[in-house]
Enzyme design. Structure first.
Site, PDB file in Angstrom:
ATOM      1  N   ASP A 496      36.465 -56.626 -39.188  1.00  0.00           N
ATOM      2  CA  ASP A 496      35.431 -56.219 -38.240  1.00  0.00           C
ATOM      3  C   ASP A 496      34.032 -56.537 -38.773  1.00  0.00           C
ATOM      4  O   ASP A 496      33.854 -56.835 -39.970  1.00  0.00           O
ATOM      5  CB  ASP A 496      35.583 -54.702 -37.991  1.00  0.00           C
ATOM      6  N   ASP A 558      35.450 -54.149 -27.035  1.00  0.00           N
ATOM      7  CA  ASP A 558      35.674 -52.712 -27.211  1.00  0.00           C
ATOM      8  C   ASP A 558      35.842 -52.020 -25.873  1.00  0.00           C
ATOM      9  O   ASP A 558      36.146 -50.828 -25.832  1.00  0.00           O
ATOM     10  CB  ASP A 558      34.501 -52.072 -27.973  1.00  0.00           C
TER      11      ASP A 558
END
Ligand code: GLA
Length: 737
Positions: A496, A558
């Site tokens: 990430d 997301d």
């Protein structure tokens, strides 16, 4: 599209090229030939400039030399012609592909053709991600240019992948003089279209709203988009399509440009005073300013350019095929992906060894094959129990894992996935390019965080960015990640990256960072080839070809709301293969939008991504929804091979229709799977017909094991799917008989 300059002149025509050879060159004319594309240019003997002749449909034979008309006014010939590599300062008033500030201070260049080299295959691009291929798949032309006044050499590298109708270009600039100079801008690709009327498409967005397709008319003057965030970003993707205004999803001429780079970039489109449209794609000049001492070089990232006569869809399929086969290095590029459960939306950063074991056990019982532990597992002195601490300290949290991480991994990987003899696999989240000020790493190495002298270090999500340009930071990351991967049986990593870059010591740090980051990616993915690596940057903040070179899949957004995801995934598919998209079925009401959607709808949208997963805690689900999961996982596994390797047809778009639909056709053409959605209810109204594409018109197909229809009926008339409610969905299988 009709040629603008169809004037046949008595001047000698540009050399005819035999289309049987991928590259035909004679030192004055150059021809790159794909199956359905030709790319031609020649040397203007009087100026040494490289003049573009054609980028478009496959042609053979001579091309008439373009006539520029009378040269009156301020714009000299150089500003009226189509140039391959426009430099600055000699009367071409359009934006240049390269701007060099010479040691004396002026920014004039005079790059003239010198010679060329042709190579089978494609050389590596030093330190940068790049498409690759065998000698049979790709050939490369390198054109050498030189500026006698400044002693600067520019090598333009053109590789042609005939099967994919792709031309890939990069530029290498070398200072062969005695003084220092500065590269202030450098585009990887520059194309001058001889057309006044064109449209362009870009992908814009923001966090949790990635890849929204934006089509607009190209106007006079400059228009474009960029990322100045340090990464490719959610804001704009390094992708541009240019098209005939009449072109559609399935018809007409479309050119696609995709920059193989993960940092700040710039796309500039300029319709000049003469009606010629220039497109430049490359590094963002605002973050370049690259100093070259004597003997030093700068290599640009490469830009892939594809051409299609079959609309936006044809352009996308060329990019998908090229990227699956000739960009993604991972052995998992087209291998079936394990259905996974990711802990993030289910548990957040609050868990311990026993809660994750319970979640893994429930996942295995549903048929999940891979359990992924997301954020929150690390940090000893500064435990990662919220986003305020711990980044940089890649040590398992001793309170959460009193017997060590490997103890938890061993117990989870001893579980069997339901109805199989397969052991559950284990995956782990990292965010290695970042540091929280609340961390041991930051206390020991504050100088490792990117900063600009004594300016305050501005935080985002309570974190700073490590200066990955520094070799010691690269080595730290490589060691930290390797130690964890060596300590336990970890077969998946989610990598990430959750903020943009702000203060830097110099504008060139951004590109130096990327070179360092690619070194880290390269070392780790080479060292751990059996790990399935997934990229992520607050969702799709770094969904780009540079990352795909190393990581075969990327977390797309997301935003896990399935209606939003149709738009995001279809938009992302403009440039990127569905095989590369991570997509998960999450809980309702959705954490980002608050919307409640049926579990089937959520599952069907998620299985259009190559990496299907769940992102919830099944024990919190309504019983009916939970009961639906095993069948949805099974269905996802059934469609997965077609999603991973097949051709994608966007049959109807969410921006335009209440019934978005996508068809995937297997590589051999024998199987296809249709995803069909109804967003709003269809009350007391005719049921739409949905027309397939890409089938064999003469073949017969069995639809969902029942009726059979010819390909022509399926494509010209279509099928209907009555759905009573809003948020309805269907997955339909077609089998060639
Ligand atoms: C980012 C990612 C999410 C999740 C969180 C964890 O937002 O995109 O998927 O991993 O970080 O902090």
């Amino acid at each position: 599209m009709a040629a603008v300059a169809s004037l046949v002149t008595l001047l000698s025509p540009v050399m005819a090229a035999s289309s049987s050879s991928a590259i035909v060159a004679d030192g004055s004319s150059f021809s790159l030939n794909g199956n359905d594309v030709s790319y031609r240019f020649h040397v203007d003997n009087s100026t040494g400039d490289l003049i573009s002749d054609h980028f478009g449909a496959s042609v053979s034979g001579d091309i008439p030399i373009e006539v520029t008309g009378n040269v009156n006014g301020w714009v000299n010939t150089i500003g009226r012609v189509r140039r391959e590599f426009p430099d600055q300062g000699r009367g071409d008033f359009r934006q240049p592909a390269i701007r060099i500030r010479q040691s004396e201070g002026y920014a004039v260049s005079d790059l003239r053709y010198q010679s060329y080299t042709v190579k089978q295959g494609k050389p590596d691009l030093s330190g940068l991600p790049a498409t690759f291929g065998t000698d049979d798949e790709v050939s490369t032309l390198i054109v050498h240019m030189y500026d006698n006044f400044s002693s600067v050499a520019a090598d333009l590298s053109y590789s042609v992948f005939p099967k994919h109708n792709a031309i890939v270009r990069s530029a290498n600039i070398t200072n062969q003089g005695k003084g220092n100079l500065t590269i202030e801008s450098l585009a990887s690709m520059s194309v001058d279209f001889p057309y006044e009327n064109l449209d362009m498409i870009s992908l814009r967005g923001d966090w949790a709203r990635e890849a929204h397709r934006e089509r607009r008319k190209i106007e006079y003057g400059k228009q474009g988009f960029e990322s100045a965030t340090g990464y490719s970003s959610h804001l704009h993707n390094p992708f541009l399509a240019v098209m005939d205004p009449a072109s559609t999803e399935s018809n007409g001429e479309v050119w696609g440009f995709s920059l193989v780079y993960s940092g700040s970039f710039s796309v500039d489109v300029e319709k000049g005073s003469q009606g010629i449209t220039r497109a430049l794609v490359g590094l963002n000049p605002s973050q370049l300013s690259w100093s070259l001492g004597p003997g030093e070089s700068l290599t640009s990232p490469e830009c892939v350019a594809v051409y299609s006569e079959n609309g936006v869809g044809g352009m996308s399929r060329s990019l998908h095929n090229l990227y699956r086969k000739n960009l993604i290095k991972s052995k998992f590029a087209t291998a079936d992906r394990p259905a996974l459960l990711n802990s993030w939306e289910g548990l957040g950063a609050t868990f311990n060894e026993s809660t994750i074991y319970q979640l893994a056990k429930e996942s295995a019982a549903l048929g999940i094959k891979l359990f992924v532990l997301d954020d929150g597992w690390f940090g000893d002195k500064y435990p990662r129990t919220s986003d305020d601490a711990g980044l940089g300290d890649w040590i398992p949290n001793p309170e959460r894992f009193p017997d060590g991480l490997s103890h938890a991994v061993n117990s989870i990987t001893a579980l069997k996935a339901a109805n199989t003899s397969t052991n559950l696999r284990f995956g782990l989240w990292f965010e290695p390019e970042m540091v929280n000020p609340n961390s041991t790493l930051y206390h020991e190495h504050p100088e490792w965080a990117l900063h600009a002298g004594s300016y305050p270090r501005t935080l985002t999500r309570n974190q700073l960015v490590l200066n990955v340009a520094l070799p010691e930071v690269q080595d730290f990351i490589i060691d930290a990640v390797s130690n964890i991967l060596n300590s336990s049986d970890i077969s998946y990593v989610k990598w990430d990256n959750n903020r943009g870059i702000h203060e830097t010591p110099s504008p060139s740090t951004d590109h130096e960072y990327m070179l360092g980051m690619y070194r880290v990616f390269d070392v780790l993915t080479t060292r751990f080839p059996d790990v399935l690596w997934e990229g992520c940057a607050s969702g799709g903040g770094r969904f780009d070809p540079g990352v795909l070179q190393y990581f075969p899949q990327i977390w797309t957004s997301d935003d896990t709301d399935a209606v939003e995801r149709i738009t995001i995934q279809m938009g992302t598919s403009l440039a990127y293969p569905p095989s590369a998209m991570g997509a998960h079925l999450s809980a309702v009401p959705n954490q980002q939008t608050g919307r409640t959607l049926p579990v089937d709808f959520r599952g069907h949208v998620a299985m259009m991504g190559g990496s299907f997963g769940l992102e919830l805690d099944p024990s919190d689900m309504p019983e009916d929804d939970k009961a639906a999961l095993p069948a949805l996982i099974e269905l996802a596994e059934k469609v997965n091979p077609i999603i991973l390797t097949g051709d994608m047809y966007r049959l109807s778009l969410p921006e335009e229709s209440n019934w978005p639909a996508v068809l995937f056709i297997s590589e051999d053409g024998n199987k296809a799977v249709l995803f069909y959605f109804q967003i709003n209810p269809n009350i007391n109204h005719a049921i739409p017909w949905i027309k397939m594409q890409g089938l064999d018109p003469k073949a017969t197909y069995r639809v969902d094991g029942n009726s059979t229809y010819s390909g022509s009926v399926l494509m010209k008339i279509g099928l209907q799917f009555p759905i009573a409610t809003d948020y309805g969905s269907k997955v339909v299988f077609l089998e060639k008989q």
